[in-house]
Enzyme design. Structure first.
Site, PDB file in Angstrom:
ATOM      1  N   THR A   1       8.480   6.591  14.143  1.00  0.00           N
ATOM      2  CA  THR A   1       9.101   5.838  13.057  1.00  0.00           C
ATOM      3  C   THR A   1      10.518   6.360  12.793  1.00  0.00           C
ATOM      4  O   THR A   1      10.786   7.529  13.050  1.00  0.00           O
ATOM      5  CB  THR A   1       8.237   6.020  11.797  1.00  0.00           C
ATOM      6  OG1 THR A   1       7.053   5.268  11.964  1.00  0.00           O
ATOM      7  CG2 THR A   1       8.935   5.599  10.520  1.00  0.00           C
TER       8      THR A   1
ATOM      9  N   GLY B   1      -0.021   7.368   9.098  1.00  0.00           N
ATOM     10  CA  GLY B   1       0.190   6.612   7.872  1.00  0.00           C
ATOM     11  C   GLY B   1      -0.966   6.587   6.893  1.00  0.00           C
ATOM     12  O   GLY B   1      -0.757   6.608   5.669  1.00  0.00           O
TER      13      GLY B   1
ATOM     14  N   THR C   1       7.308  10.115   8.062  1.00  0.00           N
ATOM     15  CA  THR C   1       6.791   9.682   9.353  1.00  0.00           C
ATOM     16  C   THR C   1       5.535  10.482   9.658  1.00  0.00           C
ATOM     17  O   THR C   1       5.475  11.676   9.365  1.00  0.00           O
ATOM     18  CB  THR C   1       7.811   9.892  10.492  1.00  0.00           C
ATOM     19  OG1 THR C   1       7.145   9.651  11.739  1.00  0.00           O
ATOM     20  CG2 THR C   1       8.391  11.289  10.511  1.00  0.00           C
ATOM     21  N   GLY C   2       4.550   9.814  10.219  1.00  0.00           N
ATOM     22  CA  GLY C   2       3.317  10.534  10.529  1.00  0.00           C
ATOM     23  C   GLY C   2       2.141   9.583  10.512  1.00  0.00           C
ATOM     24  O   GLY C   2       2.309   8.362  10.590  1.00  0.00           O
TER      25      GLY C   2
ATOM     26  N   ARG D   1      -3.537  -4.021  10.549  1.00  0.00           N
ATOM     27  CA  ARG D   1      -3.345  -2.680   9.970  1.00  0.00           C
ATOM     28  C   ARG D   1      -1.892  -2.488   9.511  1.00  0.00           C
ATOM     29  O   ARG D   1      -0.946  -2.814  10.220  1.00  0.00           O
ATOM     30  CB  ARG D   1      -3.710  -1.631  11.014  1.00  0.00           C
ATOM     31  CG  ARG D   1      -3.542  -0.168  10.532  1.00  0.00           C
ATOM     32  CD  ARG D   1      -2.190   0.393  10.906  1.00  0.00           C
ATOM     33  NE  ARG D   1      -2.131   1.833  10.604  1.00  0.00           N
ATOM     34  CZ  ARG D   1      -0.998   2.540  10.598  1.00  0.00           C
ATOM     35  NH1 ARG D   1       0.144   1.972  10.853  1.00  0.00           N
ATOM     36  NH2 ARG D   1      -1.026   3.823  10.320  1.00  0.00           N
ATOM     37  N   VAL D   2      -1.749  -1.949   8.312  1.00  0.00           N
ATOM     38  CA  VAL D   2      -0.424  -1.601   7.801  1.00  0.00           C
ATOM     39  C   VAL D   2      -0.464  -0.127   7.395  1.00  0.00           C
ATOM     40  O   VAL D   2      -1.417   0.310   6.751  1.00  0.00           O
ATOM     41  CB  VAL D   2      -0.049  -2.479   6.586  1.00  0.00           C
ATOM     42  CG1 VAL D   2       1.270  -2.018   5.983  1.00  0.00           C
ATOM     43  CG2 VAL D   2       0.048  -3.948   6.995  1.00  0.00           C
ATOM     44  N   GLY D   3       0.553   0.622   7.776  1.00  0.00           N
ATOM     45  CA  GLY D   3       0.597   2.049   7.453  1.00  0.00           C
ATOM     46  C   GLY D   3       1.363   2.341   6.179  1.00  0.00           C
ATOM     47  O   GLY D   3       1.511   1.480   5.305  1.00  0.00           O
ATOM     48  N   ASP D   4       1.868   3.550   6.100  1.00  0.00           N
ATOM     49  CA  ASP D   4       2.551   4.008   4.879  1.00  0.00           C
ATOM     50  C   ASP D   4       3.974   3.488   4.738  1.00  0.00           C
ATOM     51  O   ASP D   4       4.516   3.448   3.628  1.00  0.00           O
ATOM     52  CB  ASP D   4       2.605   5.545   4.881  1.00  0.00           C
ATOM     53  CG  ASP D   4       3.348   6.084   6.108  1.00  0.00           C
ATOM     54  OD1 ASP D   4       3.096   5.580   7.224  1.00  0.00           O
ATOM     55  OD2 ASP D   4       4.184   6.983   5.947  1.00  0.00           O
TER      56      ASP D   4
HETATM   57  N1  ASP Z   1       3.814   6.361   9.667  1.00  0.00           N
HETATM   58  C1  ASP Z   1       3.763   5.331  10.666  1.00  0.00           C
HETATM   59  C2  ASP Z   1       2.507   4.520  10.472  1.00  0.00           C
HETATM   60  O1  ASP Z   1       1.468   5.095  10.213  1.00  0.00           O
HETATM   61  C3  ASP Z   1       3.824   5.845  12.049  1.00  0.00           C
HETATM   62  C4  ASP Z   1       5.000   6.737  12.340  1.00  0.00           C
HETATM   63  O2  ASP Z   1       5.429   7.504  11.482  1.00  0.00           O
HETATM   64  O3  ASP Z   1       5.531   6.676  13.451  1.00  0.00           O
HETATM   65  O4  ASP Z   1       2.557   3.333  10.640  1.00  0.00           O
END
Ligand code: ASP
Length: 356
Positions: free
Chosen positions: A219, A273, A270-271, A247-250
Site C-alpha cells: 500500500t 488490514g 500499511t499492513g 473484502r475491504v481493508g483498513d
Molecule cells: N492494509 C492493506 C489492506 O489490508 C494492505 C497493505 O497495506 O498493503 O488492504
C-alpha cells in the site's frame, strides 16, 4: 531542491541519519511517505530493484515537497506524492495493484484534512486510475465520506472522470503472486501445508498466514505538513492478494488506515488490514496524543504493539503539527522516507534503517 542533490542525500549510510533528532528548531514543513510494509529483506532484493524503489520513493517525495515549498496545501502535497506511487508498477496501488480472487484489481483509498477533519474514501473501484484523487472528490464535492464500487464510479463519471480499463492496473508480477496464493490455498485445503500454525489468528489456515506475511503488502501513503501549519493524510491500495467477496481493508476506513487532525498528527498505515481496523490504528495514535499527551513515536509504537498482540503486522507513518516524524513497523521492512525544509532527506527500506 534538485533531484540529484536529493539522491546524494539518500545515499548517506543509515548510521549517519539514524539517530538524528527529528525535533525541528524552527517552523517546518514537509512530508513523509510509505510504499508498504512486509517481508522486505536485503537478501531477497536485487540491487537493480532496490535502486528502482529508492528512486521512485525519492521522486514521490520530490513531487510532494515541490508543492509545499511553493506554499501549497498539505492536501495537494499528499495527492502529488501518492500519484507518483499509484502510477508506478512497483507498489500495490493504482498500476501494479494486487489481484482479487477473480483476477480483477479493486482499489481502495482515503484522504483526510487535518484542518477541518473532513474526510473522503472510496472502496472497490475498478476503473479509476488515481483512486486517491477520487477520495478527495468525495470529500470536497459530495455530502458523504465513503463511496463504494459502481456507485463511486458513477459519482466519478458525474465529476467528469475518464476511466481506464481494469487491464491498465495489471502486471505479470501480481498475476504470479495471485497464482502462488491460489496454490497455497489449495494446498491448505488438502492439509499438506508445512508452515506452523499461528494460534493468534484463529480461522486462518497456516498456509494463508504464511503467504500474507511473505508477500509484502505494498500500500502507499503520505502525511504532510504545509507552511500554514495544516496536516493532511492519504492512503491508496489494491488491498490484499486473492481477496474475496468484496473484502475491504483498513485503507478506506477513516481512523484505521488514515487520520489527520491539526491538533495532534496525521497518520497513514500499511499492513494486514483486518487487524488495523480492529485496532483503529490511525485514530488510536492521534487519541494518545490528544488524551495522554504522548509524543508521536511513543504513541505509534504503543498502537503497533496492540496490533502485534492481536496477531497482525505492518507499519505506520505519522507526522505531528511540530514536524516530528514516526515511521514505525513490526514487519521486516517498510518502504518509507521523508523530506523537510532544512533537514536531511531520508529514503529507507529495511528494518535497520531510520524509523524517525
Ligand atoms: N492494509 C492493506 C489492506 O489490508 C494492505 C497493505 O497495506 O498493503 O488492504
Amino acid at each position: 531542491m534538485k533531484l540529484p542533490l536529493l539522491l546524494a542525500a539518500v545515499a548517506l549510510p543509515a548510521s549517519a541519519v539514524a539517530h538524528e533528532s527529528t525535533t525541528p528548531t524552527m517552523k517546518t514543513y514537509g512530508l513523509v511517505i510509505h510504499g508498504g510494509a512486509g517481508v522486505i529483506q536485503r537478501d531477497q532484493m536485487s540491487a537493480e530493484l532496490e535502486a528502482q524503489y529508492r528512486a521512485t520513493l525519492a521522486e514521490a517525495l520530490q513531487a510532494g515537497y515541490a508543492v509545499l515549498e511553493s506554499g501549497g496545501a498539505a492536501l495537494d502535497a499528499v495527492l502529488a506524492a501518492v500519484r507518483v506511487m499509484e502510477d508506478s508498477p512497483l507498489f500495490n496501488a493504482g498500476k501494479g495493484a494486487v489481484f482479487n480472487a477473480d483476477g480483477i484489481c479493486e482499489l481502495d483509498a482515503s484522504i483526510m484534512n487535518g484542518a477541518t477533519l473532513q474526510a473522503g474514501a472510496i472502496a472497490g473501484v475498478r476503473r479509476i486510475r488515481n483512486p486517491l484523487q477520487l477520495a478527495r472528490e468525495v470529500m470536497e464535492h459530495s455530502p458523504h465520506v465513503m463511496m463504494i464500487g459502481e456507485g463511486a464510479e458513477r459519482f466519478a463519471a458525474s465529476r467528469g472522470y475518464e476511466f481506464v480499463e481494469n487491464e491498465y492496473f495489471h502486471t505479470d508480477f501480481r498475476r504470479a503472486q495471485l497464482e502462488r496464493a491460489k496454490k497455497r490455498e489449495t494446498r491448505a485445503d488438502q492439509g499438506t501445508s508445512s508452515v506452523p500454525l499461528d494460534l493468534s489468528s484463529p480461522g486462518i489456515s497456516d498456509d494463508a498466514l504464511h503467504f500474507i506475511r511473505e508477500e509484502k503488502y505494498g500500500t502507499v501513503g503520505c502525511v504532510a505538513l504545509d507552511q500554514a501549519g495544516n496536516l493532511a493524510a492519504g492512503t491508496s491500495t489494491g488491498g490484499m492478494t486473492n481477496k474475496k467477496f468484496g473484502r475491504v481493508g483498513d485503507v478506506p476506513v477513516i481512523g484505521a488506515g488514515t487520520y489527520a487532525n491539526n491538533a495532534t498528527c496525521a497518520v497513514s498505515a500499511t499492513g494486514w488490514g483486518e487487524y488495523f481496523i480492529r485496532a483503529n490504528v490511525a485514530h488510536d495514535i492521534s487519541a494518545q496524543m490528544e488524551y495522554a499527551a504522548k509524543d508521536i513515536n511513543t504513541a505509534a509504537a504503543y498502537t503497533l504493539a496492540k496490533v502485534a498482540k492481536l496477531g497482525g503486522d505492518g507499519g505506520v507513518i505519522a507526522l505531528d503539527h511540530d514536524g516530528n516524524v514516526a515511521m514505525d513497523f513490526n514487519s521486516a521492512g517498510m518502504y518509507r522516507g521523508y523530506m523537510f525544509a532544512g533537514r536531511p532527506v531520508v529514503v529507507a527500506i529495511y528494518g535497520d534503517e531510520p524509523r524517525r
